[in-house]
Scaffold this active site. Sequence first.
Site, PDB file in Angstrom:
ATOM      1  N   ILE A  18       0.900  -1.058  -0.206  1.00  4.80           N
ATOM      2  CA  ILE A  18      -0.056  -0.028   0.051  1.00  4.80           C
ATOM      3  C   ILE A  18       1.015   1.127   0.198  1.00  4.80           C
ATOM      4  O   ILE A  18       0.262   2.377  -0.089  1.00  4.80           O
ATOM      5  CB  ILE A  18      -0.880   0.122   1.209  1.00  4.80           C
ATOM      6  N   GLY A  19       2.225   1.193   0.201  1.00  5.68           N
ATOM      7  CA  GLY A  19       3.087   2.168  -0.058  1.00  5.68           C
ATOM      8  C   GLY A  19       4.456   1.872   0.245  1.00  5.68           C
ATOM      9  O   GLY A  19       4.741   0.671   0.628  1.00  5.68           O
ATOM     10  N   GLY A  21       8.381   3.637   1.296  1.00  5.07           N
ATOM     11  CA  GLY A  21       9.140   5.102   1.556  1.00  5.07           C
ATOM     12  C   GLY A  21      10.461   4.740   1.779  1.00  5.07           C
ATOM     13  O   GLY A  21      10.774   3.780   2.642  1.00  5.07           O
ATOM     14  N   GLY A  22      11.199   5.469   1.108  1.00 10.81           N
ATOM     15  CA  GLY A  22      12.708   5.216   1.577  1.00 10.81           C
ATOM     16  C   GLY A  22      13.229   3.664   1.458  1.00 10.81           C
ATOM     17  O   GLY A  22      13.095   2.976   0.518  1.00 10.81           O
ATOM     18  N   ALA A  24      11.642   1.067   2.840  1.00  7.81           N
ATOM     19  CA  ALA A  24      10.932   0.173   3.319  1.00  7.81           C
ATOM     20  C   ALA A  24       9.601   0.059   2.432  1.00  7.81           C
ATOM     21  O   ALA A  24       9.383   0.988   1.737  1.00  7.81           O
ATOM     22  CB  ALA A  24      10.334   0.640   4.743  1.00  7.81           C
ATOM     23  N   VAL A  26       5.317  -1.058   2.605  1.00  4.07           N
ATOM     24  CA  VAL A  26       4.356  -0.966   3.572  1.00  4.07           C
ATOM     25  C   VAL A  26       3.165  -1.922   3.095  1.00  4.07           C
ATOM     26  O   VAL A  26       2.779  -1.645   1.934  1.00  4.07           O
ATOM     27  CB  VAL A  26       3.859   0.153   4.082  1.00  4.07           C
ATOM     28  N   LYS A  41       5.278  -2.716   7.921  1.00  3.04           N
ATOM     29  CA  LYS A  41       6.386  -1.931   7.585  1.00  3.04           C
ATOM     30  C   LYS A  41       7.361  -3.179   7.184  1.00  3.04           C
ATOM     31  O   LYS A  41       7.938  -3.575   8.584  1.00  3.04           O
ATOM     32  CB  LYS A  41       6.771  -1.071   8.350  1.00  3.04           C
ATOM     33  N   ASP A 133      11.257  15.339  11.666  1.00  4.65           N
ATOM     34  CA  ASP A 133      10.834  15.201  10.360  1.00  4.65           C
ATOM     35  C   ASP A 133       9.193  15.510  10.082  1.00  4.65           C
ATOM     36  O   ASP A 133       8.612  14.897   9.494  1.00  4.65           O
ATOM     37  CB  ASP A 133      11.075  13.899   9.603  1.00  4.65           C
TER      38      ASP A 133
HETATM   39  C1  LIG Z   1       6.835   8.539   2.368  1.00  5.19           C
HETATM   40  N1  LIG Z   1       6.585   8.086   3.523  1.00  5.19           N
HETATM   41  C2  LIG Z   1       7.437   8.581   4.608  1.00  5.19           C
HETATM   42  C3  LIG Z   1       6.574   6.640   3.784  1.00  5.19           C
HETATM   43  C4  LIG Z   1       4.846   6.065   3.490  1.00  5.19           C
HETATM   44  C5  LIG Z   1       4.855   4.507   3.546  1.00  5.19           C
HETATM   45  C6  LIG Z   1       3.514   4.257   3.275  1.00  5.19           C
HETATM   46  C7  LIG Z   1       2.590   4.667   4.281  1.00  5.19           C
HETATM   47  N2  LIG Z   1       1.171   4.501   4.048  1.00  5.19           N
HETATM   48  C8  LIG Z   1       0.668   4.791   2.760  1.00  5.19           C
HETATM   49  O1  LIG Z   1       1.174   5.517   1.751  1.00  5.19           O
HETATM   50  N3  LIG Z   1      -0.672   4.186   2.364  1.00  5.19           N
HETATM   51  C9  LIG Z   1      -1.456   4.940   1.280  1.00  5.19           C
HETATM   52  C10 LIG Z   1      -1.604   3.703   3.240  1.00  5.19           C
HETATM   53  C11 LIG Z   1      -0.762   3.420   4.514  1.00  5.19           C
HETATM   54  C12 LIG Z   1      -1.867   2.926   5.788  1.00  5.19           C
HETATM   55  N4  LIG Z   1      -1.528   2.773   6.914  1.00  5.19           N
HETATM   56  C13 LIG Z   1      -0.176   3.024   7.233  1.00  5.19           C
HETATM   57  C14 LIG Z   1       0.212   2.730   8.437  1.00  5.19           C
HETATM   58  C15 LIG Z   1       1.509   3.195   8.957  1.00  5.19           C
HETATM   59  C16 LIG Z   1       2.423   3.597   7.775  1.00  5.19           C
HETATM   60  C17 LIG Z   1       3.965   3.751   8.416  1.00  5.19           C
HETATM   61  C18 LIG Z   1       4.829   3.938   7.348  1.00  5.19           C
HETATM   62  C19 LIG Z   1       6.039   4.130   7.593  1.00  5.19           C
HETATM   63 CL1  LIG Z   1       7.346   4.247   6.587  1.00  5.19          CL
HETATM   64  C20 LIG Z   1       6.511   4.448   8.954  1.00  5.19           C
HETATM   65  O2  LIG Z   1       7.999   4.677   9.462  1.00  5.19           O
HETATM   66  C21 LIG Z   1       5.498   4.286  10.018  1.00  5.19           C
HETATM   67 CL2  LIG Z   1       5.996   4.508  11.773  1.00  5.19          CL
HETATM   68  C22 LIG Z   1       4.068   4.025   9.667  1.00  5.19           C
HETATM   69  N5  LIG Z   1       2.130   3.884   6.737  1.00  5.19           N
HETATM   70  C23 LIG Z   1       0.534   3.531   6.227  1.00  5.19           C
HETATM   71  C24 LIG Z   1       0.343   3.664   4.908  1.00  5.19           C
HETATM   72  C25 LIG Z   1       2.561   6.207   4.496  1.00  5.19           C
HETATM   73  C26 LIG Z   1       4.342   6.641   4.632  1.00  5.19           C
END
Ligand SMILES: CN(C)C[C@H]1CC[C@H](N2C(=O)N(C)Cc3cnc4ccc(-c5cc(Cl)c(O)c(Cl)c5)nc4c32)CC1
Length: 303
Positions: A18-19, A21-22, A24, A26, A41, A133
Amino acid sequence: AVDDYEELLKYYDLYETIGAGGFAKVKLARHILTGEKVAIKIMDKATLGDDLPRVKMEIEAMKNLSHHHVCHLYHVIETANKIFMILEYCPGGELFDYIIAKDRLMEDEARVFFRQIVSAVAYVHSRGYAHRDLKPENLLIDEDQNLKLIDFGLCAKPKADIWSMGVLMYALLCGYLPFDDDNVMLLYRKIMRGKYEIPKWLSPDTIILLNQMLQVDPKKRITIKHLLNHQWLLQGYKCPVEWQSKYPLGYIDEDCITELSVFHKQSKQSMTNLVSEWNYDQTTATYLLLQSKKAQGKPVRLM
Ligand SMILES: CN(C)C[C@H]1CC[C@H](N2C(=O)N(C)Cc3cnc4ccc(-c5cc(Cl)c(O)c(Cl)c5)nc4c32)CC1
């Protein structure tokens, strides 16, 4: 390798990514025992390299944070090659995308979100941590349109967060950043000058608060304490921002213990002792997800 997922798949059904980031990715998943959705993650230890200490710091910080506007960590699984962080699922995605979709927010809507951000940051500071951040990408929206702070960096002086919240508030109200430049040196100069454009739609009270947070000199910057009952945050509300946690760390809910002890055929006392170890294993995850079900008004039941 598949055996890295063996432990994870005992407790969770894994769905799509579902996403990312850097370092990782998710994935959406479902906790089998409670039926609750979670976000997992997934990090590969080899590719993490020098970022491994940062991840360990994020995990340790999140184990000490339990707040309705901070994304909850439920479970940590480390295998030969992987680190899995099982986290609170936030279906609304990033605040960043929400602002872009609406171009910019009206003051009333921005105030609702900003009060939640101040609540989360005041709590994080009260626990001796700073975020570092704070940006719309690191604020997720849950199913009730509430914000959840994610992506915890290393500990820094809390003052580092007040200025960032000024930039965040400006982004909420304007839909773009107060200081921006493709050239890093020019951007740095703009930031150090501290001058930024004031669009015509900002109210006088808004302009005052932005100036107090975006002070270049940290000693002149407003403190989190004064932010909690600032005139701008009080408009339309009778009370200052509530920052204390609704379910403080170490709080043990009787109903959740009862369900766990029945399910595992253990005494309430031994179940309480086990949960109170907070090992961030399957027991911690099941307890916290039962507690989340109760907070959502769902039956406190295991499948
Ligand atoms: C660009 N960013 C720094 C990272 C991005 C990664 C996907 C995330 N996401 C999404 O992008 N959806 C579209 C769905 C989604 C749904 N629930 C989530 C619950 C937790 C997290 C999460 C992700 C990271 Cl990298 C964390 O460190 C923590 Cl503590 C929590 N990401 C979620 C998440 C959003 C952030």
